[in-house]
Scaffold this motif. Structure first.
Motif: not given
Length: 193
Positions: A79-101
Motif C-alpha cells: 500500500a505504501a509504495v503505490p500511495v507514494l507513487t501517486i503523490f510523486l506522479i502528481h507533485w513532480l509532474g505538476r512541478g515540471m509543468g504537467g497538467t494532471g489532476r
C-alpha cells in the motif's frame, strides 16, 4: 459502462498494452470520483496480497529458516509504495509543468495495478507449468510496468516526450532507493542473512 465486468476489464487491459496513452486517456475521461479511485486501489492491493500469499503457500514455500514476511507487513508495503507513487506522479509532474489532476494520478496507479494483477496471474501459471519461463515473465513484467507507467504519466500530464518521462522515472527511482536505504540504515534496519 460497467467497469467491473471481467470481459471489459480484460479487453481494456489488452488495449492498454497495445495503445497505453489513448486507452488511459479514455479512462481519464470517465472522471471517476476520488473516493471511488481510492477504493479501487485498495481492492487491487488486497487482491494482489491474496494472490501473492496463495502463491507462496502453494508454489514457493519459504525454506526452513528463510525470511518470511507477514501478510499484514506485505499489504502495508504494497500500500505504501503505490500511495507514494501517486503523490510523486502528481507533485513532480505538476512541478515540471504537467497538467494532471490528483484523481488522474490515482487512476494511473490503480489501473497499472489492475494490469499488473493480470500479469501476476500469468506469472503464477508460468511458475506452476514451466518454472524456467517464470524468470522471463518477471523481466517482461518489469519492462511492461515501466513502459505503461511512462505512457500514463506522459498522458496525464500532457508531456509529449515519453523518453524524458522515462528518464525522470529512473532518476526518481534511484533517488527514492537511496533515500530509503539511508533512512533504514539510520533506524537500524538490516537485511536478514
Amino acid at each position: 459502462m460497467n467497469l467491473m465486468s471481467p470481459r471489459l476489464l480484460t479487453a481494456l487491459a489488452v488495449e492498454t498494452v497495445r495503445q497505453p496513452r489513448p486507452t488511459f486517456g479514455r479512462l481519464m475521461s470517465l472522471n471517476l470520483p476520488r473516493d471511488v479511485l481510492w477504493q479501487a486501489l485498495a481492492l487491487t492491493l488486497i487482491l494482489s496480497t491474496l494472490i501473492t500469499e496463495l502463491t507462496s503457500v502453494f508454489l514457493a514455500p519459504a525454506p526452513d529458516g528463510g525470511f518470511v514476511i507477514s501478510p499484514l507487513m506485505l499489504v502495508t508495503v504494497q500500500a505504501a509504495v503505490p500511495v507514494l507513487t501517486i503523490f510523486l506522479i502528481h507533485w513532480l509532474g505538476r512541478g515540471m509543468g504537467g497538467t494532471g489532476r490528483l484523481e488522474d494520478a490515482i487512476l494511473a496507479v490503480t489501473w497499472l495495478q489492475v494490469v499488473m494483477l493480470g500479469l501476476q496471474l500469468v506469472q503464477i501459471v508460468a511458475l506452476a507449468l514451466l518454472p524456467p519461463l517464470s524468470g522471463i515473465v518477471v523481466i517482461a513484467g518489469l519492462a511492461l510496468f515501466l513502459y505503461l507507467l511512462t505512457a500514463f504519466i506522459a498522458e496525464l500530464h500532457g508531456f509529449a516526450s515519453m523518453g524524458r518521462v522515462f528518464a525522470m522515472i529512473l532518476f526518481v527511482l534511484v533517488g527514492v532507493a537511496l533515500g530509503l536505504s539511508f533512512v533504514l540504515t539510520l533506524i537500524g534496519v538490516t537485511v536478514p542473512r
